[in-house]
Design a protein around this motif. Sequence first.
Motif, mmCIF file in Angstrom:
data_model
loop_
_atom_site.group_PDB
_atom_site.id
_atom_site.type_symbol
_atom_site.label_atom_id
_atom_site.label_comp_id
_atom_site.label_asym_id
_atom_site.label_seq_id
_atom_site.Cartn_x
_atom_site.Cartn_y
_atom_site.Cartn_z
ATOM 1 N N LEU A 53 5.336 -0.959 -10.709
ATOM 2 C CA LEU A 53 3.989 -0.385 -11.142
ATOM 3 C C LEU A 53 4.011 0.499 -12.295
ATOM 4 O O LEU A 53 4.962 1.274 -12.654
ATOM 5 C CB LEU A 53 3.348 0.427 -9.892
ATOM 6 C CG LEU A 53 1.930 1.163 -10.089
ATOM 7 C CD1 LEU A 53 1.204 1.121 -8.817
ATOM 8 C CD2 LEU A 53 1.999 2.732 -10.597
ATOM 9 N N ASP A 58 1.109 -1.147 0.004
ATOM 10 C CA ASP A 58 0.088 0.049 0.040
ATOM 11 C C ASP A 58 0.752 1.275 0.046
ATOM 12 O O ASP A 58 0.783 2.181 -0.805
ATOM 13 C CB ASP A 58 -0.953 0.149 1.310
ATOM 14 C CG ASP A 58 -2.034 -0.823 0.967
ATOM 15 O OD1 ASP A 58 -2.185 -1.585 0.079
ATOM 16 O OD2 ASP A 58 -2.817 -1.178 2.047
ATOM 17 N N THR A 64 2.895 1.424 -3.288
ATOM 18 C CA THR A 64 1.981 1.957 -4.231
ATOM 19 C C THR A 64 1.772 3.591 -4.342
ATOM 20 O O THR A 64 1.713 4.003 -5.544
ATOM 21 C CB THR A 64 0.824 1.167 -4.270
ATOM 22 O OG1 THR A 64 0.881 -0.138 -4.445
ATOM 23 C CG2 THR A 64 -0.313 1.573 -5.280
ATOM 24 N N ILE A 109 -7.399 -0.381 -6.657
ATOM 25 C CA ILE A 109 -6.548 0.177 -7.610
ATOM 26 C C ILE A 109 -7.338 1.253 -8.414
ATOM 27 O O ILE A 109 -6.512 1.915 -8.911
ATOM 28 C CB ILE A 109 -5.696 -0.740 -8.308
ATOM 29 C CG1 ILE A 109 -4.428 -0.186 -8.828
ATOM 30 C CG2 ILE A 109 -6.646 -1.424 -9.207
ATOM 31 C CD1 ILE A 109 -3.386 0.233 -7.950
ATOM 32 N N TYR A 157 2.155 3.200 -14.902
ATOM 33 C CA TYR A 157 1.048 3.945 -14.737
ATOM 34 C C TYR A 157 1.101 5.188 -15.741
ATOM 35 O O TYR A 157 2.320 5.950 -15.800
ATOM 36 C CB TYR A 157 1.217 4.676 -13.252
ATOM 37 C CG TYR A 157 0.109 5.691 -12.974
ATOM 38 C CD1 TYR A 157 -1.090 5.129 -12.586
ATOM 39 C CD2 TYR A 157 0.090 6.871 -12.948
ATOM 40 C CE1 TYR A 157 -2.097 5.992 -12.061
ATOM 41 C CE2 TYR A 157 -0.720 7.966 -12.610
ATOM 42 C CZ TYR A 157 -1.916 7.356 -12.094
ATOM 43 O OH TYR A 157 -2.872 8.206 -12.021
#
Length: 799
Positions: free
Chosen positions: A445, A350, A353, A485, A447
């Motif tokens: 990640l 968490d 992220t 998410i 993005y």
Amino acid sequence: MNHVVYGLCAVLPVIVDVIVNLPDETEAILKGISTDRIIDVRRLLSVNFDTCHITNYSLSHEVRGSQLKDTVDVSALKPCLLTLTEEDYNEGTAVAHIRRLLDIVACTTCFGPSPEKSESVKSSQVKGGGKNSKHSETSPPPSPASKDAVIDDAGETSHSFPKLGSFYEFFSLAHLTPPLQYIRLVTKRDTEDISAEDHLLSIDVKLCNGKLVHIEGCRKGFYSIGKQRIICHSLVDLLRQISRAFDNAYSDLLKAFSERNKFGNLPYGFRANTWLIPPTAAQSPAAFPPLPVEDERWGGDGGGQGRDGTYDLVPWSNEFAFIASMPCKTAEERQVRDRKVFLLHNLFVDVATFRAIKAVQKVMTEPVLAQEDSDVLYSETTGDLSVTVTRDTSNASSKVDTKIDGIQATGLDKKKLMERNLLKGLTADENTAAHDVATLGTISLKYCGYIAVVKIEKESEELSPPSQIVDLLEQPEGGANALNINSLRFLLHKSSSEQNKKTPHQQDDELTSSREFVSKMVEESIVKLEEEDIDRESIMRWELGACWIQHLQDQKNTEKDKKQNSEKSKNELKVEGLGKPLKSLNSSKKKTDVSSPKTTQTAVSSQVDGVSSETDNSAATASLQSDAEKNAQENVLVLKNLLSDAAFTRLKESDTGLHHKSLQELVDLAQNYYTEVAIPKLVADFGSLELSPVDGRTLTDFMHTRGLRMRSLGYVVKLSDKLSHVQSLCVHEMIVRALKHILQAVISAIATDTDNIAIKVAAALNMMLGIPENTAAPPQNTWNLQGSTEVCHSPWIMP
């Protein structure tokens, strides 16, 4: 099924009736299990249609006392009779109480038509269900003579395939009258009946009959001002007392819940779905109204921990290292250790992220960073955590291996990485995952066209006692408020608001140029793919080594059993009392031959030559054996240097002889196992239904747990010639993954131009998904994500 381990035996849970005395002197009988805790009782109360509206309370027991902690086991409560006591509100809990009511009634307004098809259109038009929404309209059924798929007005495939939009129909009760139209937070009103210290908030509630009521929130509950001055701890109880219309509508809602499921079982908070957005968002995409649970105006969010940076400075290195050093020799010790690892890793994911998204957003808002020529666009270190942002590839034919087994692949010798993963698998045991801090302490990640890698950089030099953060921080609401998410994704419609103001001619020109851009990018990627010499053996998952060594051990045990059976059958041929096989007895009679001296001499000479030849062969064999033993000893030394003592001992005691092999031999043998055994075994298990994948996710899990890479799907298809359902699923997965790479490449290529990202994504989706031939030409604003399928309605960029 949940179970608790005591010693060496597992005690299966049993059903337990939990009786809760309510403040109105009624009782709720809940169906729990013996392994439940108080936190589970709270969740049962939240999904029970009689108590779902109650929040901010404590539970007490006649023996264990008042205000029971969430960790108390239900099995310790004898008798299992609890009393619910209402607690005073603060501003946060009062807002959360209102949010819960909005969540309960959301099923009547947010999810389009309900399964009550005959009433869905009428109710949506009369009761505010969104008469202009495509989701609130029903389409005529396809002609029985037509066997082709039909695209209805909502852009959904029907007849041959289920409608994607029907997902939300399962949750919808839109045929009912919503008990209320809205609740608005207004400026605090002064009232003589409530002191300033106790006054928390003021709200206006418009009920189903159009009546507007003014309500004040205070520490003791909710207070209605006007002719009826009533205070109730629950807002639902207050509205039921002051409005018969609300009472009837809310009762109908509870009845509908009970008819849908006689045990109640309301959803524990509606959240945005991964692939589909709620119909209310499609009605007004620019505003994109969130569901109540995630509505920040009412204290909601996308879940997770660490949004405010509270845990950024946690000594992550020491926390993971300390847990890895915990006792792990028995099942009980591993169970305690693994739970701590689970909680700590969830918290880390968490926090990491949120840090990753924040870093990418900084790059997106600062063009200087995004336009730098270096591979690393941005990096920062806070405490033990480092964040690195790079640009994703704009080549749809390649894949950036950002994280393989906890190590960023960029700049890493892939051969070394493959050897490391193989050794990790060959020496794996039940502690491997918990001890691998490098993997646990890294996330990657993607993005908006960027790649953010967050990892624990600092190594713990000396272990110190942990901060007890895991013990103090159980999952909020028992894990029900886990990170969604969707709450972090980039909303395309917000970036394209200015585009809507352009003329249809301008929009058409931009759509044409976007199509050309996507087509050119795909063509260039195909050319690069044809020219590229891909090293398909450069990656190896560590699970392959674990499965391989298990296969070798099973194979050895099978051969051992066969040998024992063979020896047993040979023993059965012996003549009792003689101790020798019958054939041996028949051929044991000596034969005497009379030979001439010449013959004898020749025989002796031949024997001498034979002895000389055997001596030479023995010397050569001894030399080869000596070289082999020397190589084996060298291989052992190499492996000992690479592995810990415990890991090498496990490999040696596996009784496979692999500890005598060189690294290259191990790699070659593992790759042979991959092709000749692992994939055929997977297909055989599919055929025997030992494994039965139902979608891409389960197919991926089945392959990854066996160390198989998804790039081998083509080989799986080839071997599954008699399994049409497996072939269909594999082909579908390959197509979806190819489209995903194309879409990610498009997003990466235009990452610095966020104003035009929506139109480029829409062009890519329309190109990949196609526009049905049996429909009229698309409108000029097709680029505004109103494409030919339900997926095109989604305004999300997949991270």
